[in-house]
Design a protein around this motif. Sequence first.
Motif, PDB file in Angstrom:
ATOM      1  N   GLN A 174     -16.743 -52.136  20.666  1.00 11.82           N
ATOM      2  CA  GLN A 174     -15.840 -52.371  20.216  1.00 11.82           C
ATOM      3  C   GLN A 174     -15.289 -53.716  19.831  1.00 11.82           C
ATOM      4  O   GLN A 174     -15.631 -54.596  20.884  1.00 11.82           O
ATOM      5  N   CYS A 175     -14.610 -54.251  18.710  1.00  8.38           N
ATOM      6  CA  CYS A 175     -14.206 -55.943  19.139  1.00  8.38           C
ATOM      7  C   CYS A 175     -12.389 -55.417  19.270  1.00  8.38           C
ATOM      8  O   CYS A 175     -11.975 -54.663  18.660  1.00  8.38           O
ATOM      9  N   VAL A 176     -12.489 -56.019  20.674  1.00  8.42           N
ATOM     10  CA  VAL A 176     -10.758 -55.570  21.067  1.00  8.42           C
ATOM     11  C   VAL A 176     -10.189 -56.860  20.929  1.00  8.42           C
ATOM     12  O   VAL A 176     -10.674 -58.033  20.839  1.00  8.42           O
ATOM     13  N   GLU A 197       3.491 -56.125  19.448  1.00 12.74           N
ATOM     14  CA  GLU A 197       2.156 -56.381  17.925  1.00 12.74           C
ATOM     15  C   GLU A 197       1.772 -54.757  17.930  1.00 12.74           C
ATOM     16  O   GLU A 197       1.881 -54.758  16.720  1.00 12.74           O
ATOM     17  N   GLY A 198       1.534 -53.741  18.778  1.00 10.55           N
ATOM     18  CA  GLY A 198       1.328 -52.536  18.934  1.00 10.55           C
ATOM     19  C   GLY A 198       2.197 -51.520  19.120  1.00 10.55           C
ATOM     20  O   GLY A 198       3.113 -51.712  18.814  1.00 10.55           O
ATOM     21  N   LYS A 199       1.867 -50.677  20.335  1.00 10.52           N
ATOM     22  CA  LYS A 199       2.823 -50.028  21.060  1.00 10.52           C
ATOM     23  C   LYS A 199       3.534 -49.876  22.047  1.00 10.52           C
ATOM     24  O   LYS A 199       2.888 -51.085  22.842  1.00 10.52           O
ATOM     25  N   CYS A 200       4.668 -49.767  22.476  1.00 12.48           N
ATOM     26  CA  CYS A 200       5.816 -49.858  23.638  1.00 12.48           C
ATOM     27  C   CYS A 200       5.088 -48.353  24.370  1.00 12.48           C
ATOM     28  O   CYS A 200       5.201 -47.256  24.152  1.00 12.48           O
ATOM     29  N   VAL A 201       4.340 -48.983  25.873  1.00 10.12           N
ATOM     30  CA  VAL A 201       3.680 -47.348  25.894  1.00 10.12           C
ATOM     31  C   VAL A 201       4.237 -47.359  27.744  1.00 10.12           C
ATOM     32  O   VAL A 201       4.446 -48.080  28.747  1.00 10.12           O
ATOM     33  N   GLY A 202       4.054 -46.210  28.161  1.00 13.43           N
ATOM     34  CA  GLY A 202       4.875 -45.778  29.419  1.00 13.43           C
ATOM     35  C   GLY A 202       3.894 -44.933  30.196  1.00 13.43           C
ATOM     36  O   GLY A 202       2.663 -44.523  29.482  1.00 13.43           O
ATOM     37  N   SER A 203       2.865 -44.653  31.439  1.00  9.95           N
ATOM     38  CA  SER A 203       2.464 -44.208  32.081  1.00  9.95           C
ATOM     39  C   SER A 203       2.221 -42.274  31.417  1.00  9.95           C
ATOM     40  O   SER A 203       3.242 -42.081  31.071  1.00  9.95           O
ATOM     41  N   CYS A 213       4.715 -53.230  26.296  1.00 11.65           N
ATOM     42  CA  CYS A 213       3.480 -52.911  25.713  1.00 11.65           C
ATOM     43  C   CYS A 213       2.388 -53.674  25.453  1.00 11.65           C
ATOM     44  O   CYS A 213       1.391 -53.850  26.397  1.00 11.65           O
ATOM     45  N   GLN A 214       1.503 -52.526  24.760  1.00  4.95           N
ATOM     46  CA  GLN A 214      -0.288 -52.460  24.682  1.00  4.95           C
ATOM     47  C   GLN A 214      -0.464 -53.741  25.283  1.00  4.95           C
ATOM     48  O   GLN A 214      -0.601 -54.408  24.249  1.00  4.95           O
ATOM     49  N   PRO A 215      -1.952 -53.907  25.719  1.00  3.31           N
ATOM     50  CA  PRO A 215      -2.603 -55.257  25.719  1.00  3.31           C
ATOM     51  C   PRO A 215      -3.264 -55.646  24.355  1.00  3.31           C
ATOM     52  O   PRO A 215      -3.564 -56.382  24.409  1.00  3.31           O
ATOM     53  N   ASP A 216      -3.966 -54.593  23.858  1.00  3.61           N
ATOM     54  CA  ASP A 216      -4.832 -54.467  22.891  1.00  3.61           C
ATOM     55  C   ASP A 216      -4.549 -53.506  21.927  1.00  3.61           C
ATOM     56  O   ASP A 216      -4.417 -52.851  22.410  1.00  3.61           O
ATOM     57  N   ASP A 217      -5.485 -53.901  20.719  1.00  2.00           N
ATOM     58  CA  ASP A 217      -5.537 -52.939  20.325  1.00  2.00           C
ATOM     59  C   ASP A 217      -6.491 -51.561  20.368  1.00  2.00           C
ATOM     60  O   ASP A 217      -6.606 -50.666  19.108  1.00  2.00           O
ATOM     61  N   ARG A 218      -6.186 -51.447  21.379  1.00  3.41           N
ATOM     62  CA  ARG A 218      -7.958 -50.603  21.341  1.00  3.41           C
ATOM     63  C   ARG A 218      -7.315 -49.684  22.904  1.00  3.41           C
ATOM     64  O   ARG A 218      -7.807 -49.832  23.846  1.00  3.41           O
TER      65      ARG A 218
END
Length: 139
Positions: free
Chosen positions: A75-77, A94-100, A114-119
């Motif tokens: 995939q293109c990441v 830029e993406g989502k704010c995510v927790g464990s 903040c999530q590291p990338d778009d995948r």
Amino acid sequence: MRGLARSLALTALGAFALGACTPQAGPQPPTAPTGEATEVPGNQSYARDMNAADKAACTTAGGMVQRRGRLGMEQCVHPFADAGKACTDTSQCEGKCVGSAGTTSAIEKVSGQCQPDDRLFGCYSEIRDGKAAYAICVD
């Protein structure tokens, strides 16, 4: 006696239901040469590897080709500039704010990153307004 039989039946039913949620190793799709489509069960086909033109377009657009997900497809990441920044709401990223994945309280105030990338793959909770909005696992 009737109460004991009912209790045992409910316990067995609960154990069966929990067993259904346990991840199971499924059939593995056949491998294909780079860029070729492969038939998988259910008459679905997918390209296992990206072709050279798609890979070049990906890197030109600032992405990197990586294998992601349970099938390990290329995939293109695209990385996000704010990756790993502390956040309390998706609007701060830029993406989502995510927790464990264990961050599931919709009542307690929580923070995430903040999530590291778009995948985004794996199990996580999206953080909205300082609370875990939902938890999900993406394969």
